[in-house]
Design a protein around this motif. Structure first.
Motif, PDB file in Angstrom:
ATOM      1  N   MET A   1       0.847  -1.210   0.039  1.00  0.00           N
ATOM      2  CA  MET A   1      -0.117   0.118   0.186  1.00  0.00           C
ATOM      3  C   MET A   1       0.834   0.984   0.030  1.00  0.00           C
ATOM      4  SD  MET A   1      -3.139   0.862   2.336  1.00  0.00           S
ATOM      5  CE  MET A   1      -2.446   0.263   4.057  1.00  0.00           C
ATOM      6  N   LYS A   2       0.931   2.080  -1.033  1.00  0.00           N
ATOM      7  CA  LYS A   2       1.890   3.005  -1.127  1.00  0.00           C
ATOM      8  C   LYS A   2       0.908   4.299  -0.600  1.00  0.00           C
ATOM      9  CE  LYS A   2       4.648   5.641  -4.499  1.00  0.00           C
ATOM     10  NZ  LYS A   2       5.204   5.676  -5.866  1.00  0.00           N
ATOM     11  N   ASN A   3       1.542   5.000   0.561  1.00  0.00           N
ATOM     12  CA  ASN A   3       0.615   5.878   0.945  1.00  0.00           C
ATOM     13  C   ASN A   3       1.098   7.443   0.970  1.00  0.00           C
ATOM     14  OD1 ASN A   3      -1.404   4.076   1.835  1.00  0.00           O
ATOM     15  ND2 ASN A   3      -0.152   3.757   3.890  1.00  0.00           N
ATOM     16  N   TRP A   4       2.505   7.287   0.677  1.00  0.00           N
ATOM     17  CA  TRP A   4       3.139   8.682   0.660  1.00  0.00           C
ATOM     18  C   TRP A   4       4.069   8.867  -0.539  1.00  0.00           C
ATOM     19  CZ3 TRP A   4       1.288  12.299   3.763  1.00  0.00           C
ATOM     20  CH2 TRP A   4       2.039  13.321   4.210  1.00  0.00           C
ATOM     21  N   ASP A   5       4.237   9.991  -0.895  1.00  0.00           N
ATOM     22  CA  ASP A   5       5.005  10.236  -2.193  1.00  0.00           C
ATOM     23  C   ASP A   5       5.855  11.585  -1.886  1.00  0.00           C
ATOM     24  OD1 ASP A   5       5.923   9.501  -4.523  1.00  0.00           O
ATOM     25  OD2 ASP A   5       4.400  10.306  -5.703  1.00  0.00           O
ATOM     26  N   ILE A   6       6.724  11.500  -0.991  1.00  0.00           N
ATOM     27  CA  ILE A   6       7.551  12.764  -0.545  1.00  0.00           C
ATOM     28  C   ILE A   6       9.037  12.359  -1.060  1.00  0.00           C
ATOM     29  CG2 ILE A   6       6.198  13.649   0.936  1.00  0.00           C
ATOM     30  CD1 ILE A   6       8.184  12.675   3.160  1.00  0.00           C
ATOM     31  N   MET A   7       9.795  13.499  -1.341  1.00  0.00           N
ATOM     32  CA  MET A   7      11.282  13.333  -1.351  1.00  0.00           C
ATOM     33  C   MET A   7      11.946  13.567  -0.209  1.00  0.00           C
ATOM     34  SD  MET A   7      11.569  13.005  -4.800  1.00  0.00           S
ATOM     35  CE  MET A   7      10.589  13.048  -6.054  1.00  0.00           C
ATOM     36  N   ASP A  18      11.251   1.434  -1.176  1.00  0.00           N
ATOM     37  CA  ASP A  18      10.210   0.592  -0.070  1.00  0.00           C
ATOM     38  C   ASP A  18       9.559  -0.481  -1.113  1.00  0.00           C
ATOM     39  OD1 ASP A  18      11.314   2.374   1.989  1.00  0.00           O
ATOM     40  OD2 ASP A  18       9.405   3.343   2.148  1.00  0.00           O
ATOM     41  N   CYS A  19       9.049   0.046  -2.047  1.00  0.00           N
ATOM     42  CA  CYS A  19       8.414  -0.703  -3.030  1.00  0.00           C
ATOM     43  C   CYS A  19       9.149  -1.906  -3.471  1.00  0.00           C
ATOM     44  CB  CYS A  19       7.454  -0.130  -4.033  1.00  0.00           C
ATOM     45  SG  CYS A  19       6.438  -1.136  -5.178  1.00  0.00           S
ATOM     46  N   GLU A  20      10.364  -1.438  -3.911  1.00  0.00           N
ATOM     47  CA  GLU A  20      11.196  -2.444  -4.672  1.00  0.00           C
ATOM     48  C   GLU A  20      11.850  -3.324  -3.479  1.00  0.00           C
ATOM     49  OE1 GLU A  20      15.842  -2.350  -6.033  1.00  0.00           O
ATOM     50  OE2 GLU A  20      14.564  -0.539  -6.794  1.00  0.00           O
ATOM     51  N   ASP A  21      11.895  -2.856  -2.395  1.00  0.00           N
ATOM     52  CA  ASP A  21      12.319  -4.000  -1.168  1.00  0.00           C
ATOM     53  C   ASP A  21      11.391  -4.999  -1.080  1.00  0.00           C
ATOM     54  OD1 ASP A  21      14.897  -2.614  -1.150  1.00  0.00           O
ATOM     55  OD2 ASP A  21      14.507  -1.495   0.674  1.00  0.00           O
ATOM     56  N   ALA A  22      10.231  -4.478  -0.955  1.00  0.00           N
ATOM     57  CA  ALA A  22       8.883  -5.305  -0.603  1.00  0.00           C
ATOM     58  C   ALA A  22       8.710  -6.399  -1.685  1.00  0.00           C
ATOM     59  CB  ALA A  22       7.716  -4.594  -0.434  1.00  0.00           C
ATOM     60  N   TYR A  23       8.969  -5.955  -2.940  1.00  0.00           N
ATOM     61  CA  TYR A  23       8.811  -6.947  -4.026  1.00  0.00           C
ATOM     62  C   TYR A  23       9.829  -7.807  -3.873  1.00  0.00           C
ATOM     63  CZ  TYR A  23       8.667  -8.728  -8.740  1.00  0.00           C
ATOM     64  OH  TYR A  23       8.740  -9.510 -10.128  1.00  0.00           O
ATOM     65  N   HIS A  34       1.386  -7.424  -4.111  1.00  0.00           N
ATOM     66  CA  HIS A  34       0.312  -6.550  -4.807  1.00  0.00           C
ATOM     67  C   HIS A  34       0.629  -4.934  -4.312  1.00  0.00           C
ATOM     68  CE1 HIS A  34      -2.013  -9.785  -6.239  1.00  0.00           C
ATOM     69  NE2 HIS A  34      -1.706 -10.450  -5.114  1.00  0.00           N
ATOM     70  N   GLN A  35       0.568  -3.953  -5.334  1.00  0.00           N
ATOM     71  CA  GLN A  35       0.685  -2.711  -4.787  1.00  0.00           C
ATOM     72  C   GLN A  35      -0.643  -1.750  -4.944  1.00  0.00           C
ATOM     73  OE1 GLN A  35       3.770  -0.539  -6.631  1.00  0.00           O
ATOM     74  NE2 GLN A  35       3.430   1.347  -5.365  1.00  0.00           N
ATOM     75  N   VAL A  36      -1.205  -1.204  -4.274  1.00  0.00           N
ATOM     76  CA  VAL A  36      -2.454  -0.305  -4.479  1.00  0.00           C
ATOM     77  C   VAL A  36      -1.754   1.241  -3.935  1.00  0.00           C
ATOM     78  CG1 VAL A  36      -4.561   0.040  -3.782  1.00  0.00           C
ATOM     79  CG2 VAL A  36      -3.927  -2.028  -3.921  1.00  0.00           C
ATOM     80  N   SER A  37      -2.122   2.075  -4.739  1.00  0.00           N
ATOM     81  CA  SER A  37      -1.840   3.388  -4.265  1.00  0.00           C
ATOM     82  C   SER A  37      -2.797   4.038  -3.584  1.00  0.00           C
ATOM     83  CB  SER A  37      -1.492   4.208  -5.509  1.00  0.00           C
ATOM     84  OG  SER A  37      -0.991   5.863  -5.209  1.00  0.00           O
ATOM     85  N   TYR A  38      -2.653   4.766  -2.369  1.00  0.00           N
ATOM     86  CA  TYR A  38      -3.511   5.670  -1.732  1.00  0.00           C
ATOM     87  C   TYR A  38      -2.763   6.742  -1.416  1.00  0.00           C
ATOM     88  CZ  TYR A  38      -6.623   1.771  -0.831  1.00  0.00           C
ATOM     89  OH  TYR A  38      -7.531   0.671  -1.018  1.00  0.00           O
ATOM     90  N   ILE A  39      -2.092   7.517  -2.377  1.00  0.00           N
ATOM     91  CA  ILE A  39      -1.311   8.520  -2.141  1.00  0.00           C
ATOM     92  C   ILE A  39      -2.457   9.755  -1.616  1.00  0.00           C
ATOM     93  CG2 ILE A  39       0.046  10.331  -3.001  1.00  0.00           C
ATOM     94  CD1 ILE A  39       1.705   7.922  -4.372  1.00  0.00           C
ATOM     95  N   LYS A  40      -3.241   9.878  -2.845  1.00  0.00           N
ATOM     96  CA  LYS A  40      -4.264  10.872  -2.684  1.00  0.00           C
ATOM     97  C   LYS A  40      -5.138  10.964  -1.411  1.00  0.00           C
ATOM     98  CE  LYS A  40      -7.928  12.869  -5.213  1.00  0.00           C
ATOM     99  NZ  LYS A  40      -9.196  12.887  -6.181  1.00  0.00           N
ATOM    100  N   GLU A  41      -5.643   9.954  -1.038  1.00  0.00           N
ATOM    101  CA  GLU A  41      -6.206   9.392   0.225  1.00  0.00           C
ATOM    102  C   GLU A  41      -5.642   9.777   1.422  1.00  0.00           C
ATOM    103  OE1 GLU A  41      -8.226   6.870  -3.028  1.00  0.00           O
ATOM    104  OE2 GLU A  41      -6.386   7.471  -2.345  1.00  0.00           O
ATOM    105  N   TYR A  42      -4.448   9.323   1.392  1.00  0.00           N
ATOM    106  CA  TYR A  42      -3.541   9.427   2.692  1.00  0.00           C
ATOM    107  C   TYR A  42      -3.180  11.087   2.896  1.00  0.00           C
ATOM    108  CZ  TYR A  42       0.292   8.352   5.965  1.00  0.00           C
ATOM    109  OH  TYR A  42       0.754   8.404   7.144  1.00  0.00           O
ATOM    110  N   TRP A  43      -2.855  11.669   1.523  1.00  0.00           N
ATOM    111  CA  TRP A  43      -2.529  13.208   1.827  1.00  0.00           C
ATOM    112  C   TRP A  43      -3.825  13.793   2.485  1.00  0.00           C
ATOM    113  CZ3 TRP A  43       1.468  16.234   1.517  1.00  0.00           C
ATOM    114  CH2 TRP A  43       1.280  17.393   1.442  1.00  0.00           C
TER     115      TRP A  43
END
Length: 161
Positions: A1-7, A18-23, A34-43
């Motif tokens: 679950m991808k929740n954040w997208d910051i530098m 993180d995603c690469e490591d989990a894979y 499985h990856q699901v993006s919740y960046i917008k919802e998390y933000w």
């Protein structure tokens, strides 16, 4: 679950790493990834609607439950999580007064330094019933030992948050 997208401070997005490591961990262990993006919802809603995103993830993935890497525990055993049947809960003002329910308790992790129950305390009962915390009874040092024994050295080399 991808929740954040910051530098980070070096303008690198750690979520991609993180995603690469989990894979890679999933490949090593022979389990699906499985990856699901919740960046917008998390933000927009993380503190108010964290449990909604978690419940939505379980429904979208078609899973009985979700395991997270958070350091926490619940009063349910993992087997109990999978044996539950979905029950439509009544909505409305009197639900909390008259409905007899067995609540799931969020419990502190064995590793008091890594414990994340404060953040997780906003999860709804519905989401908590469907969440497994495999790291809850372990310390960070023991998790690192397990990773080393399974040749997951790329994870061990990561910078601690």
């Amino acid at each position: 679950m991808k929740n954040w997208d910051i530098m980070d401070e070096k303008e690198v997005c750690s979520a991609d790493k993180d995603c690469e490591d989990a894979y890679r961990v999933c490949q090593t262990l022979g389990i699906p990834f499985h990856q699901v993006s919740y960046i917008k919802e998390y933000w927009n809603d993380v503190f108010r609607f964290f449990s909604h995103a978690e419940c939505a993830f379980v429904k979208i993935a078609g899973a009985d439950a979700m395991a997270t890497g958070h350091y926490a525990r619940t009063s349910l055993d993992d087997n109990e999580v999978f044996q539950q049947k979905y029950i439509q809960r009544p909505q409305g003002l009197f639900r909390n007064r008259f409905e007899k329910r067995n609540t799931v308790k969020l419990l502190q992790a064995a590793d008091h330094i890594k414990d994340q129950t404060f953040f997780l305390s906003q999860i709804s009962q519905e989401a908590l019933r469907r969440t497994i915390f495999p790291l809850g009874d372990l310390t960070k040092d023991f998790v690192k030992k397990i990773a080393a024994e399974h040749h997951l050295h790329h994870v061990l080399q990561r910078k601690e948050a």
